[in-house]
Motif scaffolding. Structure first.
Motif, PDB file in Angstrom:
ATOM      1  N   LEU A  12       0.911  -1.163  -0.107  1.00  0.00           N
ATOM      2  CA  LEU A  12      -0.126  -0.098  -0.114  1.00  0.00           C
ATOM      3  C   LEU A  12       0.796   1.223   0.115  1.00  0.00           C
ATOM      4  O   LEU A  12       0.547   2.407  -0.595  1.00  0.00           O
ATOM      5  N   PHE A  13       1.960   1.148   0.528  1.00  0.00           N
ATOM      6  CA  PHE A  13       2.855   2.342   0.818  1.00  0.00           C
ATOM      7  C   PHE A  13       4.168   2.122   0.166  1.00  0.00           C
ATOM      8  O   PHE A  13       5.151   1.704   0.636  1.00  0.00           O
ATOM      9  N   LYS A  18       5.412   7.390   4.112  1.00  0.00           N
ATOM     10  CA  LYS A  18       4.001   7.610   4.165  1.00  0.00           C
ATOM     11  C   LYS A  18       3.578   6.221   5.316  1.00  0.00           C
ATOM     12  O   LYS A  18       2.707   6.644   6.045  1.00  0.00           O
ATOM     13  N   TYR A  22       1.626   6.942   8.476  1.00  0.00           N
ATOM     14  CA  TYR A  22       0.257   6.203   8.911  1.00  0.00           C
ATOM     15  C   TYR A  22       0.128   5.604  10.162  1.00  0.00           C
ATOM     16  O   TYR A  22      -0.804   5.852  10.918  1.00  0.00           O
ATOM     17  N   ALA A  68      -4.876   1.095   7.383  1.00  0.00           N
ATOM     18  CA  ALA A  68      -3.976   1.365   6.521  1.00  0.00           C
ATOM     19  C   ALA A  68      -5.012   1.672   5.105  1.00  0.00           C
ATOM     20  O   ALA A  68      -4.606   2.689   4.619  1.00  0.00           O
ATOM     21  N   TYR A  71      -6.751   4.898   5.328  1.00  0.00           N
ATOM     22  CA  TYR A  71      -5.858   5.941   5.146  1.00  0.00           C
ATOM     23  C   TYR A  71      -5.407   6.352   3.766  1.00  0.00           C
ATOM     24  O   TYR A  71      -5.479   7.333   3.153  1.00  0.00           O
ATOM     25  N   CYS A  72      -5.220   5.168   3.005  1.00  0.00           N
ATOM     26  CA  CYS A  72      -4.582   5.120   1.605  1.00  0.00           C
ATOM     27  C   CYS A  72      -5.796   5.551   0.689  1.00  0.00           C
ATOM     28  O   CYS A  72      -5.606   6.674  -0.111  1.00  0.00           O
ATOM     29  N   ASP A  73      -7.060   5.096   0.867  1.00  0.00           N
ATOM     30  CA  ASP A  73      -8.162   5.704   0.194  1.00  0.00           C
ATOM     31  C   ASP A  73      -8.362   7.289   0.584  1.00  0.00           C
ATOM     32  O   ASP A  73      -8.718   8.024  -0.355  1.00  0.00           O
ATOM     33  N   VAL A  76      -3.896   8.813  -0.064  1.00  0.00           N
ATOM     34  CA  VAL A  76      -2.852   8.528  -1.170  1.00  0.00           C
ATOM     35  C   VAL A  76      -3.487   8.043  -2.385  1.00  0.00           C
ATOM     36  O   VAL A  76      -3.037   8.729  -3.326  1.00  0.00           O
ATOM     37  N   ARG A  77      -4.490   7.247  -2.410  1.00  0.00           N
ATOM     38  CA  ARG A  77      -4.970   6.702  -3.725  1.00  0.00           C
ATOM     39  C   ARG A  77      -5.638   7.799  -4.634  1.00  0.00           C
ATOM     40  O   ARG A  77      -6.361   8.691  -3.643  1.00  0.00           O
ATOM     41  N   GLU A 101      -4.134  15.977   6.314  1.00  0.00           N
ATOM     42  CA  GLU A 101      -3.778  14.529   6.808  1.00  0.00           C
ATOM     43  C   GLU A 101      -4.083  14.641   8.361  1.00  0.00           C
ATOM     44  O   GLU A 101      -4.307  13.671   9.004  1.00  0.00           O
TER      45      GLU A 101
END
Length: 201
Positions: A12-13, A18, A22, A68, A71-73, A76-77, A101
């Motif tokens: 994911l990272f 990052k 997280y 995680a 968080y990425c949704d 990040v993504r 963030e």
């Protein structure tokens, strides 16, 4: 455990910084306090040891990986890659233009509640309330910027706000948006004290 959780977490990272960030925000979600960067590992040990008193290693990994993904949704993504309701996706497109963030401890929890269903297969937090909370933070930070006020204060506000909102909900999240609004209003008028905390993000 490595194959099912940790390897997927690392995928994911791509940026290790990052991943570290997280974990810092994940711990803020768990403890309602944002630790300093140099204390992340020690704080994680404290949380993990306490969690393991009543839970398994796999339980810990499941929570870490699930949050995680949230968080990425959120941060990040690309929003067009997300498998999520269209109104939430659209709200995140606008939200990500500001990259707020410090809101992660609360938004990850709201995302988790949105993903969790009750006995009659309803989301614990509705899609509509999730959208409104995303937009609330977006508007709040934009207004602070226009007024030339620091958004860094969110590092102190959000973990405490999360605890206050969850306490107010007491397991019933139908009014979660209203509790979020109330907390930010109370902060603005000075009726909610902030801890004397110099942590920055």
């Amino acid at each position: 455990y490595y194959k099912n959780y940790w390897y997927k977490l690392e995928k994911l990272f791509e940026n290790s910084n990052k991943l570290e960030n997280y974990f810092r925000l994940f711990l803020a979600n768990r403890s309602y306090s944002l630790c300093n960067l140099e204390d992340v590992y020690e704080e994680f040990q404290v949380w993990y040891d306490k969690f393991r008193e009543n839970n398994t290693i796999e339980d810990a990994l499941k929570i870490i990986y699930s949050y995680a993904v949230y968080y990425c949704d959120l941060f990040v993504r690309e929003s067009n890659e997300l498998d999520i309701d269209a109104p939430i996706k659209q709200a995140l497109i606008e939200f990500k233009k500001n990259t707020i963030e410090p809101t992660a401890p609360l938004l990850m929890e709201v995302y988790s509640l949105y993903k969790t269903s009750n006995d009659i297969s309803e989301h614990l937090v509705s899609s509509e309330d999730f959208v409104k909370i995303i937009k609330l933070f977006n508007t709040y930070t934009i207004r602070r910027n226009i007024c030339n006020q620091r958004t860094g204060i969110l590092t102190r506000i959000v973990p405490l706000m999360l605890k206050s909102v969850l306490d107010s909900c007491s397991g019933n999240y139908r009014n979660i948006y209203n509790y979020c609004v109330k907390y930010l209003v109370d902060i603005s008028v000075g009726s909610v004290p902030l801890l004397n905390n110099s942590v920055t993000i």
